[in-house]
Motif scaffolding. Structure first.
Motif, PDB file in Angstrom:
ATOM      1  N   MET A   1      -8.986  -5.731  32.443  1.00 39.64           N
ATOM      2  CA  MET A   1      -8.891  -6.212  33.823  1.00 39.64           C
ATOM      3  C   MET A   1      -7.989  -7.450  33.874  1.00 39.64           C
ATOM      4  O   MET A   1      -8.134  -8.362  33.060  1.00 39.64           O
ATOM      5  CB  MET A   1     -10.277  -6.535  34.371  1.00 39.64           C
ATOM      6  CG  MET A   1     -10.266  -7.009  35.816  1.00 39.64           C
ATOM      7  SD  MET A   1     -11.940  -7.317  36.443  1.00 39.64           S
ATOM      8  CE  MET A   1     -11.554  -7.843  38.103  1.00 39.64           C
ATOM      9  N   ILE A   2      -7.076  -7.478  34.807  1.00 37.65           N
ATOM     10  CA  ILE A   2      -6.164  -8.604  34.958  1.00 37.65           C
ATOM     11  C   ILE A   2      -6.811  -9.665  35.847  1.00 37.65           C
ATOM     12  O   ILE A   2      -7.250  -9.368  36.953  1.00 37.65           O
ATOM     13  CB  ILE A   2      -4.828  -8.160  35.571  1.00 37.65           C
ATOM     14  CG1 ILE A   2      -4.121  -7.175  34.626  1.00 37.65           C
ATOM     15  CG2 ILE A   2      -3.946  -9.365  35.852  1.00 37.65           C
ATOM     16  CD1 ILE A   2      -2.833  -6.632  35.181  1.00 37.65           C
ATOM     17  N   THR A   3      -6.868 -10.882  35.330  1.00 39.86           N
ATOM     18  CA  THR A   3      -7.443 -11.992  36.082  1.00 39.86           C
ATOM     19  C   THR A   3      -6.362 -13.035  36.348  1.00 39.86           C
ATOM     20  O   THR A   3      -5.724 -13.530  35.415  1.00 39.86           O
ATOM     21  CB  THR A   3      -8.599 -12.653  35.304  1.00 39.86           C
ATOM     22  OG1 THR A   3      -9.600 -11.669  35.018  1.00 39.86           O
ATOM     23  CG2 THR A   3      -9.213 -13.784  36.120  1.00 39.86           C
ATOM     24  N   LEU A   4      -6.169 -13.357  37.604  1.00 36.55           N
ATOM     25  CA  LEU A   4      -5.177 -14.362  37.963  1.00 36.55           C
ATOM     26  C   LEU A   4      -5.731 -15.755  37.729  1.00 36.55           C
ATOM     27  O   LEU A   4      -6.884 -16.043  38.048  1.00 36.55           O
ATOM     28  CB  LEU A   4      -4.779 -14.203  39.432  1.00 36.55           C
ATOM     29  CG  LEU A   4      -4.068 -12.905  39.823  1.00 36.55           C
ATOM     30  CD1 LEU A   4      -3.824 -12.870  41.317  1.00 36.55           C
ATOM     31  CD2 LEU A   4      -2.766 -12.754  39.068  1.00 36.55           C
ATOM     32  N   GLN A   5      -4.903 -16.608  37.145  1.00 28.37           N
ATOM     33  CA  GLN A   5      -5.261 -18.009  36.916  1.00 28.37           C
ATOM     34  C   GLN A   5      -4.812 -18.814  38.131  1.00 28.37           C
ATOM     35  O   GLN A   5      -3.623 -18.885  38.413  1.00 28.37           O
ATOM     36  CB  GLN A   5      -4.584 -18.520  35.642  1.00 28.37           C
ATOM     37  CG  GLN A   5      -4.861 -17.689  34.406  1.00 28.37           C
ATOM     38  CD  GLN A   5      -6.307 -17.785  33.955  1.00 28.37           C
ATOM     39  OE1 GLN A   5      -6.912 -18.844  34.000  1.00 28.37           O
ATOM     40  NE2 GLN A   5      -6.856 -16.670  33.521  1.00 28.37           N
ATOM     41  N   GLU A   6      -5.761 -19.421  38.810  1.00 28.54           N
ATOM     42  CA  GLU A   6      -5.429 -20.082  40.073  1.00 28.54           C
ATOM     43  C   GLU A   6      -4.568 -21.329  39.906  1.00 28.54           C
ATOM     44  O   GLU A   6      -3.577 -21.508  40.567  1.00 28.54           O
ATOM     45  CB  GLU A   6      -6.712 -20.436  40.837  1.00 28.54           C
ATOM     46  CG  GLU A   6      -7.212 -19.303  41.708  1.00 28.54           C
ATOM     47  CD  GLU A   6      -6.198 -18.854  42.749  1.00 28.54           C
ATOM     48  OE1 GLU A   6      -5.616 -19.696  43.457  1.00 28.54           O
ATOM     49  OE2 GLU A   6      -5.954 -17.648  42.842  1.00 28.54           O
ATOM     50  N   LYS A  67      -3.279 -17.419  44.489  1.00 22.92           N
ATOM     51  CA  LYS A  67      -3.715 -16.911  45.792  1.00 22.92           C
ATOM     52  C   LYS A  67      -2.654 -17.122  46.861  1.00 22.92           C
ATOM     53  O   LYS A  67      -2.447 -16.262  47.730  1.00 22.92           O
ATOM     54  CB  LYS A  67      -5.023 -17.590  46.209  1.00 22.92           C
ATOM     55  CG  LYS A  67      -5.596 -17.075  47.517  1.00 22.92           C
ATOM     56  CD  LYS A  67      -6.924 -17.748  47.826  1.00 22.92           C
ATOM     57  CE  LYS A  67      -7.515 -17.223  49.129  1.00 22.92           C
ATOM     58  NZ  LYS A  67      -8.815 -17.883  49.446  1.00 22.92           N
ATOM     59  N   THR A 130      -1.237 -14.910  34.905  1.00 25.24           N
ATOM     60  CA  THR A 130      -2.371 -14.397  34.140  1.00 25.24           C
ATOM     61  C   THR A 130      -2.463 -15.032  32.759  1.00 25.24           C
ATOM     62  O   THR A 130      -3.548 -15.305  32.263  1.00 25.24           O
ATOM     63  CB  THR A 130      -2.311 -12.863  33.974  1.00 25.24           C
ATOM     64  OG1 THR A 130      -1.101 -12.498  33.290  1.00 25.24           O
ATOM     65  CG2 THR A 130      -2.379 -12.167  35.330  1.00 25.24           C
ATOM     66  N   LYS A 131      -1.312 -15.281  32.145  1.00 31.95           N
ATOM     67  CA  LYS A 131      -1.281 -15.823  30.783  1.00 31.95           C
ATOM     68  C   LYS A 131      -0.746 -17.256  30.713  1.00 31.95           C
ATOM     69  O   LYS A 131      -0.638 -17.813  29.631  1.00 31.95           O
ATOM     70  CB  LYS A 131      -0.420 -14.918  29.889  1.00 31.95           C
ATOM     71  CG  LYS A 131      -0.886 -13.478  29.828  1.00 31.95           C
ATOM     72  CD  LYS A 131      -2.298 -13.361  29.261  1.00 31.95           C
ATOM     73  CE  LYS A 131      -2.738 -11.904  29.173  1.00 31.95           C
ATOM     74  NZ  LYS A 131      -4.133 -11.790  28.649  1.00 31.95           N
TER      75      LYS A 131
END
Length: 216
Positions: A1-6, A67, A130-131
């Motif tokens: 699952m790809i999680t965006l880093q805010e 976001k 993401t990274k």
């Protein structure tokens, strides 16, 4: 699952070093695959993009949150496919090189230039948010500077200069607004965005006009 880093934070010195190396590689690729036409258009856009990275570093400007930026970036990127379609069906790959006395691009070369570029732009954005690979801001920033702002300016110039339709003109007009929104969101500065438009126009328009006049 790809999680965006805010919260990505600010650029570090190592990001600038790696981004500069990437810019050099991108420049060589553009020269190799596109010749003089890309030297006169893509290379200035690449230099301006790298300059903006150094500007953000010196001013300690934080990258936008995922976001606020990622949906906007990919919405603008979706429009790019419509722009590419207009260019493709109206023969941009033959008329663009001819402006500079170069041979027309083959369909294969034209598609390759664009598809490899789109791959780099999209993967760069995903990797940044993401990274936290912030040095990959460069390819996505190049898309903003040249793919949007540059397309708006150059396509409009060619229509004015030649007093006729130029392939890609209609879809490029939306980038006058979209490019401003995306870059000002990224830089968090409308003033810096206006200046970027001006710098691009001042550098590229006289350059391509001189070469076009030389070959007419």
């Amino acid at each position: 699952m790809i999680t965006l880093q805010e919260n990505i934070g600010t650029l570090k010195k190592k990001d600038l070093i790696i981004a500069t190396i990437i810019a050099f590689i991108m420049g060589l690729f553009f020269i190799y695959i596109g010749g003089i036409p890309l030297v006169l258009t893509f290379i200035p856009g690449l230099i301006i993009s790298l300059g903006l990275l150094y500007f953000m570093y010196n001013k300690n400007i934080e990258l936008p949150t995922a976001k606020s930026f990622v949906p906007l970036f990919f919405a603008s990127f979706a429009w790019q496919f419509l722009h590419f379609n207009e260019e493709f069906v109206t023969g941009f790959y033959t008329q663009f090189p001819n402006l500079f006395g170069a041979r027309a691009y083959s369909v294969e070369r034209f598609v390759t230039i664009n598809m490899i570029s789109y791959f780099a732009f999209s993967v760069g954005c995903v990797a940044v948010f993401t990274k936290r690979l912030k040095f990959l801001v460069l390819p996505m920033l190049f898309y903003i500077v040249y793919g949007m702002i540059g397309n708006a300016i150059t396509h409009t110039w060619w229509v004015i200069f030649h007093k006729d339709y130029f392939p890609g003109f209609f879809t490029a007009q939306f980038y006058w607004v979209l490019g401003f929104i995306v870059l000002s969101t990224f830089l968090k500065s409308k003033k810096a965005t206006f200046i970027t438009y001006g710098i691009f126009a001042v550098i590229v328009i006289p350059l391509i006009a001189f070469v076009e006049l030389y070959h007419t």
